[in-house]
Design a protein around this motif. Sequence first.
Motif, PDB file in Angstrom:
ATOM      1  N   HIS A 166      -8.725 -56.247  -4.735  1.00 32.97           N
ATOM      2  CA  HIS A 166      -7.446 -55.563  -4.495  1.00 32.97           C
ATOM      3  C   HIS A 166      -7.481 -54.310  -5.356  1.00 32.97           C
ATOM      4  CE1 HIS A 166      -2.738 -55.770  -4.320  1.00 32.97           C
ATOM      5  NE2 HIS A 166      -3.253 -54.724  -3.674  1.00 32.97           N
ATOM      6  N   PHE A 167      -7.858 -53.183  -4.733  1.00 31.69           N
ATOM      7  CA  PHE A 167      -8.079 -51.953  -5.475  1.00 31.69           C
ATOM      8  C   PHE A 167      -6.766 -51.246  -5.818  1.00 31.69           C
ATOM      9  CE2 PHE A 167     -12.512 -51.704  -3.429  1.00 31.69           C
ATOM     10  CZ  PHE A 167     -13.095 -52.314  -4.537  1.00 31.69           C
ATOM     11  N   GLY A 168      -6.877 -50.288  -6.746  1.00 33.64           N
ATOM     12  CA  GLY A 168      -5.727 -49.547  -7.229  1.00 33.64           C
ATOM     13  C   GLY A 168      -5.214 -48.513  -6.243  1.00 33.64           C
ATOM     14  N   LEU A 169      -4.289 -47.700  -6.715  1.00 30.67           N
ATOM     15  CA  LEU A 169      -3.582 -46.777  -5.834  1.00 30.67           C
ATOM     16  C   LEU A 169      -4.135 -45.356  -5.855  1.00 30.67           C
ATOM     17  CD1 LEU A 169       0.088 -47.951  -6.559  1.00 30.67           C
ATOM     18  CD2 LEU A 169      -1.380 -48.588  -4.630  1.00 30.67           C
ATOM     19  N   THR A 170      -4.666 -44.909  -6.994  1.00 28.76           N
ATOM     20  CA  THR A 170      -5.147 -43.532  -7.071  1.00 28.76           C
ATOM     21  C   THR A 170      -6.616 -43.448  -6.677  1.00 28.76           C
ATOM     22  OG1 THR A 170      -5.913 -43.649  -9.382  1.00 28.76           O
ATOM     23  CG2 THR A 170      -3.560 -43.169  -9.003  1.00 28.76           C
ATOM     24  N   PHE A 171      -7.032 -42.252  -6.282  1.00 34.72           N
ATOM     25  CA  PHE A 171      -8.429 -42.045  -5.906  1.00 34.72           C
ATOM     26  C   PHE A 171      -9.346 -42.371  -7.073  1.00 34.72           C
ATOM     27  CE2 PHE A 171     -12.335 -39.637  -5.541  1.00 34.72           C
ATOM     28  CZ  PHE A 171     -12.689 -39.816  -4.215  1.00 34.72           C
ATOM     29  N   GLU A 172      -8.951 -41.942  -8.271  1.00 34.72           N
ATOM     30  CA  GLU A 172      -9.787 -42.161  -9.455  1.00 34.72           C
ATOM     31  C   GLU A 172      -9.959 -43.646  -9.747  1.00 34.72           C
ATOM     32  OE1 GLU A 172      -8.466 -38.160  -9.249  1.00 34.72           O
ATOM     33  OE2 GLU A 172      -7.261 -40.000  -9.295  1.00 34.72           O
ATOM     34  N   GLU A 173      -8.870 -44.415  -9.613  1.00 30.95           N
ATOM     35  CA  GLU A 173      -8.967 -45.862  -9.818  1.00 30.95           C
ATOM     36  C   GLU A 173      -9.913 -46.495  -8.805  1.00 30.95           C
ATOM     37  OE1 GLU A 173      -5.079 -47.950 -11.621  1.00 30.95           O
ATOM     38  OE2 GLU A 173      -4.734 -47.003  -9.685  1.00 30.95           O
ATOM     39  N   LYS A 174      -9.720 -46.157  -7.555  1.00 30.91           N
ATOM     40  CA  LYS A 174     -10.549 -46.758  -6.502  1.00 30.91           C
ATOM     41  C   LYS A 174     -12.019 -46.384  -6.678  1.00 30.91           C
ATOM     42  CE  LYS A 174      -7.624 -45.410  -3.150  1.00 30.91           C
ATOM     43  NZ  LYS A 174      -6.173 -45.512  -3.391  1.00 30.91           N
ATOM     44  N   GLU A 175     -12.287 -45.135  -7.025  1.00 33.23           N
ATOM     45  CA  GLU A 175     -13.663 -44.706  -7.228  1.00 33.23           C
ATOM     46  C   GLU A 175     -14.310 -45.496  -8.356  1.00 33.23           C
ATOM     47  OE1 GLU A 175     -15.866 -40.444  -7.290  1.00 33.23           O
ATOM     48  OE2 GLU A 175     -14.275 -40.693  -8.778  1.00 33.23           O
ATOM     49  N   SER A 176     -13.590 -45.648  -9.452  1.00 28.27           N
ATOM     50  CA  SER A 176     -14.103 -46.408 -10.591  1.00 28.27           C
ATOM     51  C   SER A 176     -14.297 -47.879 -10.244  1.00 28.27           C
ATOM     52  CB  SER A 176     -13.134 -46.277 -11.777  1.00 28.27           C
ATOM     53  OG  SER A 176     -13.496 -47.140 -12.825  1.00 28.27           O
ATOM     54  N   GLN A 177     -13.340 -48.456  -9.522  1.00 27.85           N
ATOM     55  CA  GLN A 177     -13.390 -49.882  -9.219  1.00 27.85           C
ATOM     56  C   GLN A 177     -14.484 -50.226  -8.225  1.00 27.85           C
ATOM     57  OE1 GLN A 177      -9.262 -50.442  -8.163  1.00 27.85           O
ATOM     58  NE2 GLN A 177      -8.597 -50.275 -10.287  1.00 27.85           N
ATOM     59  N   ILE A 178     -14.696 -49.379  -7.220  1.00 32.42           N
ATOM     60  CA  ILE A 178     -15.800 -49.597  -6.284  1.00 32.42           C
ATOM     61  C   ILE A 178     -17.133 -49.522  -7.030  1.00 32.42           C
ATOM     62  CG2 ILE A 178     -17.086 -48.594  -4.359  1.00 32.42           C
ATOM     63  CD1 ILE A 178     -14.471 -47.876  -3.064  1.00 32.42           C
ATOM     64  N   THR A 179     -17.249 -48.540  -7.919  1.00 32.63           N
ATOM     65  CA  THR A 179     -18.473 -48.400  -8.699  1.00 32.63           C
ATOM     66  C   THR A 179     -18.718 -49.635  -9.554  1.00 32.63           C
ATOM     67  OG1 THR A 179     -18.192 -45.992  -8.781  1.00 32.63           O
ATOM     68  CG2 THR A 179     -19.683 -46.973 -10.391  1.00 32.63           C
ATOM     69  N   GLN A 180     -17.661 -50.174 -10.171  1.00 30.58           N
ATOM     70  CA  GLN A 180     -17.801 -51.390 -10.975  1.00 30.58           C
ATOM     71  C   GLN A 180     -18.305 -52.563 -10.140  1.00 30.58           C
ATOM     72  OE1 GLN A 180     -13.652 -50.793 -12.963  1.00 30.58           O
ATOM     73  NE2 GLN A 180     -14.694 -52.383 -14.122  1.00 30.58           N
ATOM     74  N   ILE A 181     -17.752 -52.707  -8.944  1.00 25.88           N
ATOM     75  CA  ILE A 181     -18.173 -53.806  -8.068  1.00 25.88           C
ATOM     76  C   ILE A 181     -19.644 -53.651  -7.702  1.00 25.88           C
ATOM     77  CG2 ILE A 181     -17.913 -54.825  -5.780  1.00 25.88           C
ATOM     78  CD1 ILE A 181     -15.697 -55.647  -7.650  1.00 25.88           C
ATOM     79  N   LEU A 182     -20.046 -52.453  -7.314  1.00 20.04           N
ATOM     80  CA  LEU A 182     -21.426 -52.218  -6.909  1.00 20.04           C
ATOM     81  C   LEU A 182     -22.405 -52.428  -8.060  1.00 20.04           C
ATOM     82  CD1 LEU A 182     -20.987 -49.120  -4.575  1.00 20.04           C
ATOM     83  CD2 LEU A 182     -21.315 -51.506  -3.929  1.00 20.04           C
ATOM     84  N   LEU A 183     -22.007 -52.034  -9.266  1.00 17.24           N
ATOM     85  CA  LEU A 183     -22.842 -52.289 -10.436  1.00 17.24           C
ATOM     86  C   LEU A 183     -22.992 -53.785 -10.683  1.00 17.24           C
ATOM     87  CD1 LEU A 183     -21.600 -49.550 -12.945  1.00 17.24           C
ATOM     88  CD2 LEU A 183     -23.935 -49.812 -12.100  1.00 17.24           C
ATOM     89  N   HIS A 184     -21.909 -54.503 -10.479  1.00 19.95           N
ATOM     90  CA  HIS A 184     -21.902 -55.938 -10.745  1.00 19.95           C
ATOM     91  C   HIS A 184     -22.822 -56.698  -9.793  1.00 19.95           C
ATOM     92  CE1 HIS A 184     -19.885 -59.270 -12.872  1.00 19.95           C
ATOM     93  NE2 HIS A 184     -20.136 -59.954 -11.757  1.00 19.95           N
ATOM     94  N   ILE A 185     -22.974 -56.202  -8.567  1.00 20.04           N
ATOM     95  CA  ILE A 185     -23.723 -56.947  -7.554  1.00 20.04           C
ATOM     96  C   ILE A 185     -25.075 -56.321  -7.232  1.00 20.04           C
ATOM     97  CG2 ILE A 185     -21.582 -57.778  -6.503  1.00 20.04           C
ATOM     98  CD1 ILE A 185     -21.956 -55.727  -4.289  1.00 20.04           C
ATOM     99  N   GLN A 186     -25.503 -55.358  -8.023  1.00 23.40           N
ATOM    100  CA  GLN A 186     -26.695 -54.594  -7.658  1.00 23.40           C
ATOM    101  C   GLN A 186     -27.960 -55.446  -7.561  1.00 23.40           C
ATOM    102  OE1 GLN A 186     -28.024 -51.750 -10.677  1.00 23.40           O
ATOM    103  NE2 GLN A 186     -26.732 -52.758 -12.193  1.00 23.40           N
ATOM    104  N   ASN A 187     -28.022 -56.566  -8.270  1.00 25.23           N
ATOM    105  CA  ASN A 187     -29.218 -57.400  -8.243  1.00 25.23           C
ATOM    106  C   ASN A 187     -29.073 -58.652  -7.381  1.00 25.23           C
ATOM    107  OD1 ASN A 187     -30.677 -55.708 -10.052  1.00 25.23           O
ATOM    108  ND2 ASN A 187     -29.528 -56.600 -11.766  1.00 25.23           N
ATOM    109  N   ILE A 188     -27.968 -58.760  -6.664  1.00 26.16           N
ATOM    110  CA  ILE A 188     -27.744 -59.935  -5.813  1.00 26.16           C
ATOM    111  C   ILE A 188     -28.588 -59.843  -4.552  1.00 26.16           C
ATOM    112  CG2 ILE A 188     -26.030 -61.089  -4.342  1.00 26.16           C
ATOM    113  CD1 ILE A 188     -23.945 -60.553  -6.481  1.00 26.16           C
ATOM    114  N   GLU A 189     -29.291 -60.923  -4.242  1.00 22.47           N
ATOM    115  CA  GLU A 189     -30.138 -60.952  -3.056  1.00 22.47           C
ATOM    116  C   GLU A 189     -29.572 -61.821  -1.948  1.00 22.47           C
ATOM    117  OE1 GLU A 189     -34.078 -62.028  -4.147  1.00 22.47           O
ATOM    118  OE2 GLU A 189     -34.423 -60.198  -5.311  1.00 22.47           O
TER     119      GLU A 189
END
Length: 275
Positions: free
Chosen positions: A174-197
Amino acid sequence: MKSKLFCKRFLFVVLLIMLTSSFFYPSTRETKKGSEKSMKLVSASSSDFNNLLEVMTYNIRHARGLDGSVDLNRITTVIEDSGAEIVGLQEVDRFHIRSNMVDQIEEIADRLNMHWAFVPSVQFSFMEYGNAILSRYPIVNTEMIYLANDIEDRSAILVDIETPLGIIKIINVHFGLTFEEKESQITQILLHIQNIEQPIIIMGDFNMTSDNTLMQDLAHLWQSSRTDSPTVLSGLEIDYIFANNGLLILDSWTIESDASDHLPVVAEISAIQMY
Protein backbone atom coordinates in the motif's frame (compact mmCIF):
# COMPACT_ATOMS: atom_id res chain seq x y z
CA MET A 1 15.93 22.03 -11.08
CA LYS A 2 14.89 20.24 -14.30
CA SER A 3 18.40 18.80 -14.61
CA LYS A 4 18.25 17.47 -11.03
CA LEU A 5 14.86 15.85 -11.60
CA PHE A 6 16.07 14.30 -14.86
CA CYS A 7 19.12 12.79 -13.14
CA LYS A 8 17.00 11.37 -10.32
CA ARG A 9 14.54 9.93 -12.81
CA PHE A 10 17.33 8.42 -14.92
CA LEU A 11 18.93 6.75 -11.88
CA PHE A 12 15.58 5.25 -10.83
CA VAL A 13 15.03 3.71 -14.28
CA VAL A 14 18.56 2.28 -14.33
CA LEU A 15 18.06 0.80 -10.85
CA LEU A 16 14.70 -0.69 -11.84
CA ILE A 17 16.23 -2.39 -14.89
CA MET A 18 19.20 -3.70 -12.90
CA LEU A 19 17.10 -5.07 -10.05
CA THR A 20 14.54 -6.79 -12.24
CA SER A 21 16.88 -8.14 -14.90
CA SER A 22 16.60 -11.61 -13.36
CA PHE A 23 12.79 -11.45 -13.22
CA PHE A 24 12.02 -11.39 -16.93
CA TYR A 25 9.12 -13.60 -17.90
CA PRO A 26 9.12 -16.32 -18.97
CA SER A 27 11.63 -17.86 -16.55
CA THR A 28 13.75 -20.96 -17.10
CA ARG A 29 14.14 -21.73 -13.40
CA GLU A 30 12.53 -24.57 -11.49
CA THR A 31 10.33 -23.84 -8.53
CA LYS A 32 10.57 -25.78 -5.29
CA LYS A 33 7.93 -27.07 -2.92
CA GLY A 34 9.62 -27.81 0.35
CA SER A 35 12.46 -30.22 -0.42
CA GLU A 36 10.78 -31.62 -3.52
CA LYS A 37 10.42 -30.27 -7.03
CA SER A 38 7.04 -28.71 -7.63
CA MET A 39 4.55 -30.22 -10.04
CA LYS A 40 5.50 -29.86 -13.70
CA LEU A 41 4.76 -26.48 -15.23
CA VAL A 42 2.84 -26.21 -18.46
CA SER A 43 4.48 -25.46 -21.76
CA ALA A 44 4.43 -21.91 -23.07
CA SER A 45 2.78 -23.14 -26.26
CA SER A 46 0.07 -25.11 -24.47
CA SER A 47 -3.49 -23.84 -24.78
CA ASP A 48 -4.56 -26.02 -21.85
CA PHE A 49 -3.36 -24.23 -18.72
CA ASN A 50 -3.81 -26.50 -15.70
CA ASN A 51 -3.33 -25.71 -12.04
CA LEU A 52 -4.74 -22.21 -12.27
CA LEU A 53 -4.54 -19.88 -9.30
CA GLU A 54 -6.91 -16.98 -8.62
CA VAL A 55 -5.50 -14.11 -6.56
CA MET A 56 -7.19 -10.93 -5.39
CA THR A 57 -6.12 -7.54 -4.12
CA TYR A 58 -8.67 -5.55 -2.13
CA ASN A 59 -8.43 -2.30 -0.15
CA ILE A 60 -11.26 -2.82 2.35
CA ARG A 61 -11.09 0.60 4.09
CA HIS A 62 -11.57 -1.17 7.47
CA ALA A 63 -14.87 -2.52 6.06
CA ARG A 64 -16.48 0.91 5.78
CA GLY A 65 -18.78 0.81 2.78
CA LEU A 66 -20.12 3.52 0.52
CA ASP A 67 -23.03 3.97 2.92
CA GLY A 68 -20.60 4.91 5.69
CA SER A 69 -21.35 1.79 7.74
CA VAL A 70 -18.66 -0.61 8.92
CA ASP A 71 -19.83 -4.07 7.93
CA LEU A 72 -17.24 -6.85 7.82
CA ASN A 73 -19.83 -9.35 6.62
CA ARG A 74 -20.05 -7.54 3.27
CA ILE A 75 -16.29 -7.75 2.80
CA THR A 76 -16.23 -11.42 3.74
CA THR A 77 -19.06 -12.19 1.31
CA VAL A 78 -17.25 -10.46 -1.55
CA ILE A 79 -14.11 -12.52 -0.90
CA GLU A 80 -16.06 -15.75 -0.51
CA ASP A 81 -18.09 -15.23 -3.69
CA SER A 82 -14.98 -14.36 -5.70
CA GLY A 83 -13.48 -17.80 -5.25
CA ALA A 84 -10.01 -16.26 -4.88
CA GLU A 85 -7.47 -18.59 -3.30
CA ILE A 86 -4.97 -15.92 -2.22
CA VAL A 87 -6.13 -12.47 -1.16
CA GLY A 88 -4.10 -9.36 -0.32
CA LEU A 89 -6.02 -6.91 1.87
CA GLN A 90 -5.07 -3.30 2.61
CA GLU A 91 -6.40 -0.98 5.33
CA VAL A 92 -7.24 -3.79 7.73
CA ASP A 93 -8.08 -2.99 11.37
CA ARG A 94 -7.32 -5.09 14.43
CA PHE A 95 -9.00 -4.18 17.73
CA HIS A 96 -9.73 -0.63 16.52
CA ILE A 97 -12.49 1.46 18.08
CA ARG A 98 -13.74 2.70 14.69
CA SER A 99 -14.40 -0.91 13.58
CA ASN A 100 -16.00 -2.19 16.79
CA MET A 101 -12.79 -3.60 18.32
CA VAL A 102 -12.89 -6.58 15.96
CA ASP A 103 -9.81 -8.45 14.80
CA GLN A 104 -10.87 -8.11 11.19
CA ILE A 105 -8.38 -10.45 9.56
CA GLU A 106 -8.97 -13.25 12.04
CA GLU A 107 -12.75 -12.87 11.72
CA ILE A 108 -12.59 -13.12 7.92
CA ALA A 109 -10.15 -16.03 8.00
CA ASP A 110 -12.26 -17.97 10.53
CA ARG A 111 -15.41 -17.59 8.47
CA LEU A 112 -13.69 -18.59 5.22
CA ASN A 113 -11.48 -21.26 6.79
CA MET A 114 -8.33 -19.67 5.35
CA HIS A 115 -4.78 -19.18 6.58
CA TRP A 116 -3.84 -15.58 7.32
CA ALA A 117 -0.91 -13.24 8.02
CA PHE A 118 -0.85 -9.57 9.04
CA VAL A 119 1.69 -6.79 9.49
CA PRO A 120 0.84 -3.39 10.98
CA SER A 121 1.59 -0.08 9.34
CA VAL A 122 0.19 2.00 12.20
CA GLN A 123 -0.18 1.07 15.88
CA PHE A 124 -2.03 2.95 18.61
CA SER A 125 -1.54 1.05 21.85
CA PHE A 126 -3.37 -2.25 21.23
CA MET A 127 -5.03 -1.02 18.02
CA GLU A 128 -3.43 -1.92 14.69
CA TYR A 129 -3.97 -0.95 11.07
CA GLY A 130 -2.14 -2.48 8.14
CA ASN A 131 -1.94 -5.12 5.42
CA ALA A 132 -2.96 -8.77 5.49
CA ILE A 133 -2.93 -11.88 3.34
CA LEU A 134 -5.48 -14.70 3.26
CA SER A 135 -4.68 -18.04 1.66
CA ARG A 136 -6.36 -21.40 1.11
CA TYR A 137 -2.84 -22.86 1.10
CA PRO A 138 -0.29 -22.92 3.94
CA ILE A 139 1.63 -19.71 4.62
CA VAL A 140 5.12 -20.96 5.50
CA ASN A 141 6.89 -17.66 6.12
CA THR A 142 5.88 -14.06 6.86
CA GLU A 143 8.00 -10.91 6.73
CA MET A 144 7.30 -7.23 7.27
CA ILE A 145 8.93 -4.68 4.98
CA TYR A 146 8.95 -1.19 6.47
CA LEU A 147 8.49 1.47 3.79
CA ALA A 148 10.04 4.91 4.19
CA ASN A 149 7.43 7.66 4.18
CA ASP A 150 6.84 11.38 4.54
CA ILE A 151 3.13 11.53 5.41
CA GLU A 152 1.79 8.26 6.83
CA ASP A 153 3.51 5.13 8.13
CA ARG A 154 3.54 2.41 5.47
CA SER A 155 4.58 -1.22 5.31
CA ALA A 156 4.37 -4.21 2.99
CA ILE A 157 3.85 -7.86 3.85
CA LEU A 158 5.83 -10.63 2.15
CA VAL A 159 4.81 -14.26 2.55
CA ASP A 160 5.78 -17.64 1.13
CA ILE A 161 2.75 -19.73 0.20
CA GLU A 162 2.86 -23.42 -0.65
CA THR A 163 0.51 -23.57 -3.64
CA PRO A 164 -0.26 -26.26 -6.25
CA LEU A 165 2.17 -24.32 -8.47
CA GLY A 166 4.92 -24.63 -5.86
CA ILE A 167 6.20 -22.00 -3.42
CA ILE A 168 5.12 -18.54 -4.51
CA LYS A 169 6.30 -15.29 -2.96
CA ILE A 170 3.47 -12.82 -2.42
CA ILE A 171 4.05 -9.16 -1.60
CA ASN A 172 1.07 -7.03 -0.60
CA VAL A 173 1.74 -3.27 -0.74
CA HIS A 174 0.00 0.00 0.00
CA PHE A 175 2.13 2.83 -1.35
CA GLY A 176 2.17 6.47 -0.28
CA LEU A 177 0.56 9.50 -1.85
CA THR A 178 3.43 11.60 -3.21
CA PHE A 179 5.59 10.77 -6.20
CA GLU A 180 8.71 10.85 -4.03
CA GLU A 181 7.22 8.38 -1.53
CA LYS A 182 6.12 5.98 -4.24
CA GLU A 183 9.47 6.17 -6.02
CA SER A 184 11.32 5.41 -2.80
CA GLN A 185 8.94 2.63 -1.77
CA ILE A 186 9.03 0.84 -5.13
CA THR A 187 12.82 1.00 -5.02
CA GLN A 188 12.81 -0.49 -1.51
CA ILE A 189 10.61 -3.38 -2.63
CA LEU A 190 12.79 -4.11 -5.66
CA LEU A 191 15.94 -4.03 -3.54
CA HIS A 192 14.35 -6.41 -1.07
CA ILE A 193 13.47 -9.00 -3.72
CA GLN A 194 16.43 -8.64 -6.06
CA ASN A 195 17.81 -12.11 -5.24
CA ILE A 196 14.50 -13.99 -5.18
CA GLU A 197 14.30 -16.78 -7.74
CA GLN A 198 10.88 -18.24 -6.92
CA PRO A 199 7.74 -17.15 -8.76
CA ILE A 200 6.61 -13.85 -7.30
CA ILE A 201 3.50 -11.69 -7.21
CA ILE A 202 3.31 -8.06 -6.12
CA MET A 203 -0.18 -6.74 -5.56
CA GLY A 204 -1.99 -4.01 -3.70
CA ASP A 205 -3.02 -0.38 -3.69
CA PHE A 206 -0.34 1.43 -5.68
CA ASN A 207 -2.04 4.84 -5.35
CA MET A 208 -1.21 5.70 -8.96
CA THR A 209 -2.61 5.08 -12.40
CA SER A 210 -1.00 3.19 -15.27
CA ASP A 211 0.15 6.40 -16.98
CA ASN A 212 2.39 7.26 -14.03
CA THR A 213 6.02 6.93 -15.14
CA LEU A 214 6.80 4.66 -12.18
CA MET A 215 4.00 2.29 -13.17
CA GLN A 216 5.11 2.33 -16.80
CA ASP A 217 8.62 1.33 -15.79
CA LEU A 218 7.30 -1.51 -13.64
CA ALA A 219 4.81 -2.72 -16.26
CA HIS A 220 7.60 -2.81 -18.85
CA LEU A 221 9.41 -5.50 -16.85
CA TRP A 222 6.53 -7.23 -15.03
CA GLN A 223 3.23 -8.55 -16.30
CA SER A 224 0.33 -6.41 -15.02
CA SER A 225 -3.30 -7.27 -14.28
CA ARG A 226 -4.58 -4.16 -16.14
CA THR A 227 -8.38 -4.31 -16.14
CA ASP A 228 -8.89 -0.87 -17.75
CA SER A 229 -11.69 -0.40 -15.21
CA PRO A 230 -11.94 1.93 -12.22
CA THR A 231 -10.85 0.31 -8.96
CA VAL A 232 -11.62 3.19 -6.61
CA LEU A 233 -14.58 5.50 -6.03
CA SER A 234 -12.82 8.41 -7.77
CA GLY A 235 -12.99 6.48 -11.05
CA LEU A 236 -9.26 5.75 -11.27
CA GLU A 237 -7.52 2.40 -11.67
CA ILE A 238 -4.91 2.26 -8.89
CA ASP A 239 -5.08 -1.34 -7.62
CA TYR A 240 -2.96 -3.90 -9.47
CA ILE A 241 -1.50 -7.38 -9.52
CA PHE A 242 1.97 -7.92 -11.02
CA ALA A 243 3.57 -11.31 -11.72
CA ASN A 244 7.02 -12.49 -12.72
CA ASN A 245 9.60 -15.32 -12.50
CA GLY A 246 7.60 -17.77 -14.57
CA LEU A 247 4.04 -16.77 -13.69
CA LEU A 248 1.51 -15.90 -16.37
CA ILE A 249 -1.56 -13.70 -15.83
CA LEU A 250 -4.21 -15.21 -18.09
CA ASP A 251 -7.04 -12.81 -17.23
CA SER A 252 -8.00 -10.12 -14.72
CA TRP A 253 -11.16 -8.32 -13.71
CA THR A 254 -12.84 -6.20 -11.04
CA ILE A 255 -15.85 -7.16 -8.91
CA GLU A 256 -18.66 -4.68 -8.38
CA SER A 257 -19.33 -3.99 -4.70
CA ASP A 258 -20.28 -1.16 -2.34
CA ALA A 259 -18.53 -2.79 0.65
CA SER A 260 -15.55 -0.40 0.36
CA ASP A 261 -14.51 2.64 -1.65
CA HIS A 262 -12.25 0.30 -3.66
CA LEU A 263 -13.25 -2.58 -5.90
CA PRO A 264 -11.40 -5.89 -5.60
CA VAL A 265 -9.17 -6.88 -8.50
CA VAL A 266 -8.89 -10.58 -9.33
CA ALA A 267 -6.32 -12.23 -11.59
CA GLU A 268 -6.19 -15.76 -12.96
CA ILE A 269 -2.60 -16.96 -12.90
CA SER A 270 -0.79 -20.01 -14.22
CA ALA A 271 2.85 -21.05 -14.36
CA ILE A 272 4.87 -21.18 -17.53
CA GLN A 273 8.18 -22.84 -18.33
CA MET A 274 10.14 -22.53 -21.54
CA TYR A 275 11.91 -25.70 -22.68
